[in-house]
Design a protein around this motif. Structure first.
Motif, PDB file in Angstrom:
ATOM      1  N   GLY A  60       0.010  -1.089  11.319  1.00 48.13           N
ATOM      2  CA  GLY A  60      -0.253   0.201  10.698  1.00 48.13           C
ATOM      3  C   GLY A  60       0.837   0.597   9.715  1.00 48.13           C
ATOM      4  O   GLY A  60       0.559   1.165   8.649  1.00 48.13           O
ATOM      5  N   VAL A  61       2.098   0.308  10.066  1.00 49.19           N
ATOM      6  CA  VAL A  61       3.207   0.623   9.151  1.00 49.19           C
ATOM      7  C   VAL A  61       3.092  -0.206   7.873  1.00 49.19           C
ATOM      8  O   VAL A  61       3.294   0.304   6.766  1.00 49.19           O
ATOM      9  N   LEU A  62       2.734  -1.492   8.013  1.00 43.21           N
ATOM     10  CA  LEU A  62       2.592  -2.343   6.827  1.00 43.21           C
ATOM     11  C   LEU A  62       1.438  -1.868   5.941  1.00 43.21           C
ATOM     12  O   LEU A  62       1.544  -1.910   4.702  1.00 43.21           O
ATOM     13  N   VAL A  63       0.345  -1.425   6.548  1.00 37.53           N
ATOM     14  CA  VAL A  63      -0.767  -0.876   5.760  1.00 37.53           C
ATOM     15  C   VAL A  63      -0.276   0.331   4.960  1.00 37.53           C
ATOM     16  O   VAL A  63      -0.582   0.481   3.769  1.00 37.53           O
ATOM     17  N   ALA A  64       0.517   1.187   5.596  1.00 33.96           N
ATOM     18  CA  ALA A  64       1.035   2.374   4.917  1.00 33.96           C
ATOM     19  C   ALA A  64       1.972   1.989   3.765  1.00 33.96           C
ATOM     20  O   ALA A  64       1.965   2.643   2.716  1.00 33.96           O
ATOM     21  N   LEU A  65       2.758   0.931   3.945  1.00 34.56           N
ATOM     22  CA  LEU A  65       3.657   0.496   2.877  1.00 34.56           C
ATOM     23  C   LEU A  65       2.873  -0.024   1.674  1.00 34.56           C
ATOM     24  O   LEU A  65       3.234   0.254   0.525  1.00 34.56           O
ATOM     25  N   VAL A  66       1.819  -0.781   1.940  1.00 36.62           N
ATOM     26  CA  VAL A  66       0.982  -1.269   0.834  1.00 36.62           C
ATOM     27  C   VAL A  66       0.330  -0.089   0.123  1.00 36.62           C
ATOM     28  O   VAL A  66       0.282  -0.045  -1.114  1.00 36.62           O
ATOM     29  N   GLU A  67      -0.157   0.877   0.900  1.00 35.74           N
ATOM     30  CA  GLU A  67      -0.754   2.079   0.299  1.00 35.74           C
ATOM     31  C   GLU A  67       0.259   2.800  -0.584  1.00 35.74           C
ATOM     32  O   GLU A  67      -0.059   3.230  -1.704  1.00 35.74           O
ATOM     33  N   ASP A  68       1.483   2.953  -0.081  1.00 37.59           N
ATOM     34  CA  ASP A  68       2.513   3.673  -0.830  1.00 37.59           C
ATOM     35  C   ASP A  68       2.847   2.941  -2.128  1.00 37.59           C
ATOM     36  O   ASP A  68       2.990   3.565  -3.193  1.00 37.59           O
ATOM     37  N   TYR A  69       2.963   1.615  -2.068  1.00 32.10           N
ATOM     38  CA  TYR A  69       3.244   0.846  -3.281  1.00 32.10           C
ATOM     39  C   TYR A  69       2.127   1.056  -4.305  1.00 32.10           C
ATOM     40  O   TYR A  69       2.395   1.259  -5.500  1.00 32.10           O
ATOM     41  N   LEU A  70       0.891   0.999  -3.863  1.00 37.75           N
ATOM     42  CA  LEU A  70      -0.239   1.157  -4.786  1.00 37.75           C
ATOM     43  C   LEU A  70      -0.267   2.561  -5.384  1.00 37.75           C
ATOM     44  O   LEU A  70      -0.607   2.736  -6.560  1.00 37.75           O
ATOM     45  N   ARG A  71       0.086   3.581  -4.605  1.00 34.89           N
ATOM     46  CA  ARG A  71       0.137   4.941  -5.139  1.00 34.89           C
ATOM     47  C   ARG A  71       1.194   5.051  -6.234  1.00 34.89           C
ATOM     48  O   ARG A  71       0.993   5.712  -7.256  1.00 34.89           O
ATOM     49  N   ARG A  72       2.328   4.403  -6.020  1.00 35.14           N
ATOM     50  CA  ARG A  72       3.432   4.487  -6.964  1.00 35.14           C
ATOM     51  C   ARG A  72       3.105   3.798  -8.282  1.00 35.14           C
ATOM     52  O   ARG A  72       3.606   4.206  -9.343  1.00 35.14           O
ATOM     53  N   TYR A  73       2.287   2.758  -8.225  1.00 32.65           N
ATOM     54  CA  TYR A  73       2.055   1.946  -9.414  1.00 32.65           C
ATOM     55  C   TYR A  73       0.581   1.849  -9.758  1.00 32.65           C
ATOM     56  O   TYR A  73       0.089   0.801 -10.181  1.00 32.65           O
ATOM     57  N   THR A  74      -0.112   2.963  -9.578  1.00 34.06           N
ATOM     58  CA  THR A  74      -1.491   3.108 -10.047  1.00 34.06           C
ATOM     59  C   THR A  74      -1.612   4.468 -10.724  1.00 34.06           C
ATOM     60  O   THR A  74      -1.186   5.485 -10.162  1.00 34.06           O
ATOM     61  N   GLU A  75      -2.165   4.470 -11.932  1.00 33.43           N
ATOM     62  CA  GLU A  75      -2.314   5.731 -12.653  1.00 33.43           C
ATOM     63  C   GLU A  75      -3.450   6.557 -12.073  1.00 33.43           C
ATOM     64  O   GLU A  75      -4.239   6.072 -11.252  1.00 33.43           O
ATOM     65  N   ALA A  76      -3.532   7.812 -12.517  1.00 39.67           N
ATOM     66  CA  ALA A  76      -4.542   8.724 -11.990  1.00 39.67           C
ATOM     67  C   ALA A  76      -5.957   8.225 -12.244  1.00 39.67           C
ATOM     68  O   ALA A  76      -6.876   8.490 -11.449  1.00 39.67           O
ATOM     69  N   ASP A  77      -6.152   7.484 -13.332  1.00 38.79           N
ATOM     70  CA  ASP A  77      -7.490   6.967 -13.640  1.00 38.79           C
ATOM     71  C   ASP A  77      -7.791   5.649 -12.927  1.00 38.79           C
ATOM     72  O   ASP A  77      -8.826   5.024 -13.177  1.00 38.79           O
ATOM     73  N   GLY A  78      -6.872   5.204 -12.049  1.00 37.93           N
ATOM     74  CA  GLY A  78      -7.089   3.984 -11.283  1.00 37.93           C
ATOM     75  C   GLY A  78      -6.544   2.718 -11.926  1.00 37.93           C
ATOM     76  O   GLY A  78      -6.650   1.634 -11.353  1.00 37.93           O
ATOM     77  N   GLU A  79      -5.924   2.832 -13.118  1.00 46.79           N
ATOM     78  CA  GLU A  79      -5.374   1.661 -13.799  1.00 46.79           C
ATOM     79  C   GLU A  79      -4.050   1.230 -13.156  1.00 46.79           C
ATOM     80  O   GLU A  79      -3.146   2.053 -12.986  1.00 46.79           O
ATOM     81  N   PRO A  80      -3.907  -0.042 -12.796  1.00 44.11           N
ATOM     82  CA  PRO A  80      -2.630  -0.516 -12.239  1.00 44.11           C
ATOM     83  C   PRO A  80      -1.520  -0.453 -13.282  1.00 44.11           C
ATOM     84  O   PRO A  80      -1.752  -0.646 -14.476  1.00 44.11           O
TER      85      PRO A  80
END
Length: 616
Positions: free
Chosen positions: A83-103
């Motif tokens: 569960g912690v690793l899932v949260a880390l992947v989620e956090d990384y994606l939030r940091r490096y994904t724009e509001a329109d969904g572009e990486p």
């Protein structure tokens, strides 16, 4: 220093968590700050071993070994680690994904301005091949983990498991979108460079290849003949986002291929997949950079592994991109392998340092070309010319102060800190400012990685020993660079202690070097899993001993009476079992078979002596 991949990987995991997860909250960034590349490297230090090594898998908590649980104790009990690793992947994606969904693949703090000025927002946003390749490796690792962990939580009834079942599919979708964009970026960063022989680029290529001082026209003709099949393959098969504006079938031009530092200015859009990376205007100079070529090849290997195909992780569009990348992988690998060994006398690779097409020279460039040659040999499982390649590695280890010591003002010091300087030609147009610079400080880890990869080959014992000696010397060098104070203890990179530079003192972990050290340990684990060498001479000696031992055993059994349950009969049975075992392992482990046969001969001699002594 002995290489002990399991123990050293566990120590690395402990060090990563002590630095990045001290109070139950993940801290992104290291000495170079946080950016999409550094943060991917930081996360890969956990995810890559967990998905490349079965014993380190974290997606099935019930199968986790006790030493793995102990190393990851800061993350909680084994049922919470996933569960912690899932949260880390989620956090990384939030940091490096724009509001329109572009990486977002911005290189950020890894870039430097050529005039020393602070980076502007536009300069920080410049994307390089490193970001695409590192994101590709991260996304593949994340998909493998998430798919496996989803199967685990699907059978759980806990509230946390039910919540994870709802979250993971959305995370997989975001990871897949980032993977697609990274693959598109790599496809559009590939370039085929065909300079005229009389240009500066052409003259540099001819200079490097012409080891016999043959007339240039003759060199061009020989090179054209040797690379004819590659030219035809490139002309007929490299279709998606073709970057060359020249007819690559023109024998009057020189030819090189690989990856530029980013999306090439002449790269066409990829209509197959939507998104910014697939259609953005490129600015990178249309010629290969050796470092970025090697980085791209490493990422494509992660993408094209057998496990990825078996797990069916890719969509139809991603498979098309993967096929395009695999074609470029094959073309580039074959090209640099042939060019490195061009001619009938001394190889261009043996003329250290290597000179690139832009006229730059460095031992590091020689190491990168050697690395691609080894990659080709490993990919083809060939030992052709491996002995000469190891001799090049040995010379590079000495010149890079891996097997010799640093001196005051040593010219080899910049190989390790700040690293080899790469001028990103065209970045001044991308960011409308001074040209950007990329520093590469991975000389030691690249040498270690390629030695360990080459040691997988079924070569002779002497060559294997030389490779392992170089690998252990590189480990000694890197062990001296481990951070030994504060919360960063056990990570890399304290190069100042070796080069005697106060400027190179540690200010946090270098995730660039630490992640590459992790890759080396994963490769070492894979290398050590391979069966040992079985030299034919050792097999023959073992066969001779087995033949004598079995003949003597047959004689000994003539002296044993029927229905005999004496200690002598028990000894004869044990000898028979040892010789049967020796026969079974003879071809894979002749040294073990030799030892078992020797032991059996000693035991048989003791039985014969005891019988003679009893009848005296």
């Amino acid at each position: 220093m002995r290489i002990r991949p399991r123990q050293q990987l566990l120590e690395l995991w402990r060090a990563v968590l002590a630095c990045s997860y001290p109070d139950g909250t993940w801290i992104w960034g290291g000495r170079d700050g946080a950016n999409s590349i550094s943060d991917a490297e930081q996360l890969l230090c956990l995810l890559y071993p967990a998905t490349e090594i079965e014993a380190f898998a974290l997606d099935q908590p019930n199968d986790m070994s006790s030493d793995i649980r102990s190393a990851l104790a800061p993350l909680g009990e084994e049922t919470r680690i996933g569960g912690v690793l899932v949260a880390l992947v989620e956090d990384y994606l939030r940091r490096y994904t724009e509001a329109d969904g572009e990486p977002v693949f911005a290189s950020g703090s890894y870039l430097r301005s050529s005039d020393g000025s602070p980076l502007t927002d536009a300069q920080s946003a410049v994307e390089v091949v490193d970001s695409y390749s590192m994101s590709l490796s991260l996304c593949i690792a994340a998909l493998r983990f998430l798919r496996g962990f989803l199967r685990f939580v699907s059978g759980e009834v806990r509230l946390e498991a039910r919540q994870l079942r709802e979250r993971i599919p959305a995370v997989i979708e975001l990871v897949s979108a980032r993977l697609t964009a990274a693959m598109a970026g790599l496809v559009r960063s590939f370039v085929i460079h065909t300079p005229e022989p009389n240009t500066e680029f052409g003259q540099s290529i001819i200079y490097m290849l012409n080891q016999t001082r043959t007339p240039p026209d003759e060199i061009i003709e020989r090179l054209s003949t040797q690379l004819e099949r590659l030219r035809v393959q490139a002309a007929n098969e490299v279709r998606l986002s073709q970057t060359t504006e020249i007819d690559i079938a023109d024998d009057g031009r020189l030819f090189e291929c690989g990856w530029s530092w980013g999306i090439v200015r002449s790269a066409e859009s990829i209509d197959l997949v939507p998104g910014r990376v697939s259609s953005a205007t490129g600015h990178a100079e249309a010629r290969p950079y050796l470092y970025f070529t090697a980085v791209a090849l490493d990422g494509i290997i992660d993408l094209s592994s057998q496990r990825i195909r078996e797990l069916d992780l890719l969509t139809d569009e991603q498979r098309t991109l993967a096929d395009a990348l695999q074609l470029r992988f094959e073309l580039t690998r074959n090209y640099w392998s042939r060019v490195a060994r061009f001619g009938s006398g001394r190889w261009p690779l043996e003329d250290i340092p290597w000179r690139t097409a832009d006229g730059e020279e460095s031992e590091y460039f020689s190491l990168v070309v050697t690395a691609m040659l080894i990659q080709d040999l490993v990919y083809r499982e060939s030992t052709e010319d491996l002995t000469r390649t190891v001799a090049v590695l040995d010379q590079l280890a000495r010149r890079g102060r891996i097997t010799s010591r640093f001196t005051v003002g040593d010219p080899a010091a910049p190989l390790h800190y700040p690293g080899v300087r790469l001028n990103l030609a065209g970045s001044e147009d991308a960011a409308e400012g001074p040209q950007l610079i990329w520093y590469v400080p991975d000389f030691a880890t690249m040498l270690l990685k390629r030695c360990l990869q080459a040691a997988r080959l079924r070569t002779d014992v002497d060559t294997r020993d030389r490779l392992m000696a170089l690998a252990e010397a590189a480990m000694d060098h890197l062990d001296q660079r481990v951070l030994r104070d504060g919360p960063v203890i056990g990570l890399w990179d304290d190069i100042g202690r070796l080069v005697g530079s106060a400027d190179a003192g540690p200010e946090g972990p270098s995730w660039f070097v630490t992640e590459r050290m992790m890759e080396c340990l994963v490769i070492a684990y894979s290398t050590f899993e391979q069966p040992p060498l079985a030299p034919q001479a050792m097999v023959a000696r073992a066969v001779d001993l087995l033949s004598e031992a079995e003949h003597l055993l047959n004689q000994e059994e003539l002296e044993v009476e029927g229905q005999d349950f004496s200690p002598k009969q028990a000894a004869v049975n044990r000898i028979r079992q040892s010789l049967d075992r020796a026969r079974r392992v003879l071809r894979e482990r002749p040294g073990t078979a030799y030892s078992l046969a020797t032991q059996a001969l000693v035991q048989l001699d003791e039985l014969a002596y005891a019988r003679r002594d009893a009848t005296r």
